[in-house]
Design a protein around this motif. Structure first.
Motif, PDB file in Angstrom:
ATOM      1  N   GLU A  29      -7.622   1.717   4.152  1.00 36.88           N
ATOM      2  CA  GLU A  29      -7.622   3.156   3.908  1.00 36.88           C
ATOM      3  C   GLU A  29      -6.201   3.667   3.671  1.00 36.88           C
ATOM      4  OE1 GLU A  29      -9.674   4.749   7.290  1.00 36.88           O
ATOM      5  OE2 GLU A  29     -11.646   4.315   6.426  1.00 36.88           O
ATOM      6  N   ASP A  32      -5.182   2.514   0.218  1.00 36.33           N
ATOM      7  CA  ASP A  32      -5.874   3.323  -0.793  1.00 36.33           C
ATOM      8  C   ASP A  32      -5.249   4.713  -0.901  1.00 36.33           C
ATOM      9  OD1 ASP A  32      -7.562   1.201  -1.258  1.00 36.33           O
ATOM     10  OD2 ASP A  32      -9.275   2.061  -0.175  1.00 36.33           O
ATOM     11  N   ALA A  33      -4.910   5.300   0.228  1.00 40.96           N
ATOM     12  CA  ALA A  33      -4.296   6.630   0.226  1.00 40.96           C
ATOM     13  C   ALA A  33      -2.922   6.574  -0.440  1.00 40.96           C
ATOM     14  CB  ALA A  33      -4.178   7.160   1.650  1.00 40.96           C
ATOM     15  N   GLU A  36      -3.446   6.245  -4.155  1.00 42.43           N
ATOM     16  CA  GLU A  36      -3.901   7.528  -4.711  1.00 42.43           C
ATOM     17  C   GLU A  36      -2.726   8.498  -4.826  1.00 42.43           C
ATOM     18  OE1 GLU A  36      -6.580  10.000  -6.491  1.00 42.43           O
ATOM     19  OE2 GLU A  36      -6.996   7.960  -5.824  1.00 42.43           O
ATOM     20  N   ALA A  37      -1.848   8.497  -3.833  1.00 38.49           N
ATOM     21  CA  ALA A  37      -0.690   9.390  -3.852  1.00 38.49           C
ATOM     22  C   ALA A  37       0.307   8.975  -4.934  1.00 38.49           C
ATOM     23  CB  ALA A  37      -0.011   9.399  -2.493  1.00 38.49           C
TER      24      ALA A  37
END
Length: 57
Positions: A29, A32-33, A36-37
């Motif tokens: 997670e 993934d964050a 994404e950022a």
């Protein structure tokens, strides 16, 4: 007593497995964050074209 020891060993193994899976999930997670950022922002949708089409009809 043997059954209780087996039960306790299974419970410990389950807790360890759960902790390992939780750590893997949290790491995924976080990755993934971060991914994404790091993505560039999505291009803005031009509303002007939609407004011009509405005027033509």
């Amino acid at each position: 007593m043997k059954a209780a020891a087996e039960y306790e060993a299974a419970a410990i193994a389950t807790r360890e497995k759960t902790a390992k899976l939780r750590a893997l999930r949290e790491a995924k997670e976080a990755a993934d964050a971060a991914a994404e950022a790091a993505k560039p922002p999505a291009p803005a949708v031009k509303v002007v074209k939609a407004a011009k089409k509405a005027k033509k009809t």
